[in-house]
Design an enzyme around this catalytic site. Structure first.
Site, PDB file in Angstrom:
ATOM      1  N   ASP A 221      -6.270  -2.534  -3.982  1.00 21.61           N
ATOM      2  CA  ASP A 221      -5.176  -3.485  -3.786  1.00 21.61           C
ATOM      3  C   ASP A 221      -4.359  -3.163  -2.544  1.00 21.61           C
ATOM      4  O   ASP A 221      -4.373  -2.030  -2.045  1.00 21.61           O
ATOM      5  CB  ASP A 221      -4.271  -3.532  -5.014  1.00 21.61           C
ATOM      6  CG  ASP A 221      -3.633  -2.184  -5.339  1.00 21.61           C
ATOM      7  OD1 ASP A 221      -4.341  -1.162  -5.264  1.00 21.61           O
ATOM      8  OD2 ASP A 221      -2.432  -2.141  -5.666  1.00 21.61           O
TER       9      ASP A 221
ATOM     10  N   GLU B  77      -2.877   0.197  -7.527  1.00 23.23           N
ATOM     11  CA  GLU B  77      -2.162   1.427  -7.161  1.00 23.23           C
ATOM     12  C   GLU B  77      -0.722   1.130  -6.767  1.00 23.23           C
ATOM     13  O   GLU B  77       0.181   1.902  -7.059  1.00 23.23           O
ATOM     14  CB  GLU B  77      -2.893   2.126  -6.009  1.00 23.23           C
ATOM     15  CG  GLU B  77      -2.379   3.512  -5.684  1.00 23.23           C
ATOM     16  CD  GLU B  77      -1.302   3.542  -4.593  1.00 23.23           C
ATOM     17  OE1 GLU B  77      -0.775   4.637  -4.311  1.00 23.23           O
ATOM     18  OE2 GLU B  77      -0.994   2.470  -4.025  1.00 23.23           O
TER      19      GLU B  77
END
Length: 487
Positions: free
Chosen positions: A80, A147
């Site tokens: 991400d 994350e």
């Protein structure tokens, strides 16, 4: 989008994979497309590929000839990226790929975050998996999700899925640094409702706007004294409330918890009889604030413009509590580490403030490498918010990563770095949240190190990646993989 010039940069193997990745939407908690992309990539190489129960992608590759006796290495990065854009940039992260450009030694995006955090780590691992010439031991590529907004991928990774004894986390942003530890964190959310009251006919409305701040990573750059749009907006509100009876209708400030807020907009009303003095006061205060931040935030703008009068505003007593609580809420460095020079131990980012339709919400991210210090700051913030009548909740807690200075793979990295660069690397802990501490809970025996190419301005539209640094990093990674300790 035409990223041809990016694809022609060296090392082409990495930049091409980065361009491929940046064509795929990959916001935190919306990673369906990038998970499918990565799964197809692994399967296309005929490598063992698995998507676990939370969405992490694991791709395994056997050792090259002569490397079978070395320890299995986990190469890890997160899929991400932080989605941030400038107000004047017309861009839809859900449907458009990142449009990149070259400025000198830097690759940047056009008005948005670049995604080098942690896309360059992902692209590097992809290039290694695809190569048939790079020498390496058995590899397990771990691509985690989410994350940036909770580390739920790392938290959800079950024990037994990985066999590696060494983990190389490719998520550090200084190419002369070898990371051996990081801070833990906790999300703090304060909310309350309030009664609104009708706006008197003698009021005049204004839009207050703070923007143009530098912004950045609320862990790696919290020590730089950068302007926080939410705190600066509150300086305008608290002074004008006390001196001119300003009343607040709504606020929209900041964004993600891990990004230092760059913009805040408020709708306020003032008695018509006081408007001339109010406008002069805001102008004077704005100039003073811009002078304070001229070095760290040279593009800072503070604007006060007339607006349509709203129907309702926050009642005076709640507003008094609100502006004072935000004034009291700690933002920035709370304590420097007494053990590691120049390391921030504990900090807080007042990340997002919204006020509208009778509801207040304040989002913070508190970080620390010392659990007791983190608890102290969290309780400090809790006290400030509860004094204004908020309900305060803690969530998304994740542990820090304790340094292991006796690490065998650390010795390999230090020796390789000195040989390649003829200087000592900086072996350090960082104030950002890395996934190593979380992954270590289910894999406590795994030897972990973090390193990466130089990236600046992560989590902001000024994010940029150094071209020469990536070349240096690519060579470093390959040399490390040649000399992993034997089993």
């Amino acid at each position: 989008m035409n990223n041809t010039e990016i694809r022609n940069l060296e090392p082409k193997a990495v930049w091409n994979k980065f361009a491929d990745l940046n064509a795929v939407p990959r916001a935190s908690k919306k990673e369906e497309e990038v998970i499918a992309f990565m799964k197809a990539f692994g399967e296309g190489l005929n490598l063992e590929t698995k998507v676990d129960s939370v969405g992490n992608v694991i791709i395994k590759k056997p050792a090259t000839k002569g490397q079978e006796n070395r320890k299995t290495v986990v190469l890890q990065s997160h899929l991400d990226m932080v989605h941030q854009k400038n107000n004047d940039t017309d861009f839809d992260f859900a449907t458009q790929g990142i449009d990149m450009k070259i400025e000198g030694d830097w690759v940047k995006a056009k008005g948005t975050t670049l995604g080098a955090d942690n896309g360059l780590g992902v692209a590097t691992i992809m290039a290694i998996l695809e190569s048939d010439t790079i020498e390496h031991p058995a590899l397990e590529a771990l691509f985690t999700i989410d994350e940036e907004t909770g580390m739920t991928g790392a938290k959800g990774l079950k024990s037994g899925l990985l066999n590696g004894e060494i983990l190389l986390n490719l998520d550090t942003e200084e190419d002369d640094e070898i990371g051996v530890g990081c801070a833990g964190g906790v999300d703090i959310t304060a909310t309350r409702t309030y009664e609104e009251e009708q706006v008197a006919t003698t009021k005049k409305a204004y839009t207050l706007k703070v923007n143009g701040l530098t912004g950045g990573h609320s862990g790696m750059e919290i020590h730089k004294g950068l302007g926080n749009a939410n705190k600066l907006m509150n300086r305008l509100l608290v002074s004008a409330f006390e001196d001119f009876g300003l009343q607040l209708s709504k606020i929209e400030g900041g964004g993600l918890r891990n990004a230092i807020p760059r913009e805040s907009v408020a709708l306020v009303v003032v008695e018509e009889s006081k408007t001339e003095a109010f406008e002069k006061h805001i102008k004077t205060l704005a100039e003073a604030i811009k002078t304070e931040y001229q070095k760290t935030d040279p593009e800072l703008k503070i604007q006060c413009t007339t607006a349509e009068v709203p129907g309702k505003v926050m009642n005076t007593e709640v507003q008094k509590q609100f502006v004072r609580a935000i004034q009291a809420a700690w933002n920035g460095v709370f304590r420097m580490s007494p053990d590691i020079e120049n390391l921030v131990e504990t900090s807080n980012n007042v990340a997002r403030i919204t006020v509208k339709n009778g509801t207040i919400e304040v989002l913070c991210l508190t970080r620390s490498s010392v659990e007791s210090s983190r608890e102290d700051l969290a309780k400090t913030l809790q006290a400030a918010f509860e004094l204004m009548g908020c309900e305060v909740s803690f969530s998304g807690e994740y542990p820090g990563w304790k340094p292991n200075m006796d690490s065998a793979v650390l010795k390999v990295l230090v020796d390789k770095y000195k040989k390649l660069n003829e200087e000592e690397p900086e072996v350090a802990a960082c104030h950002a949240g890395l996934e190593c501490g979380i992954l270590g809970q289910n894999y406590p025996e795994m030897d972990m190190i973090s390193f990466g190419p130089t990236i600046r301005g992560a989590h902001s539209p000024d994010e940029r990646a150094s071209i020469t640094s990536l070349q240096k990093f690519w060579t470093f990674v390959q040399e490390i993989l040649k000399d992993i300790p034997v089993k």
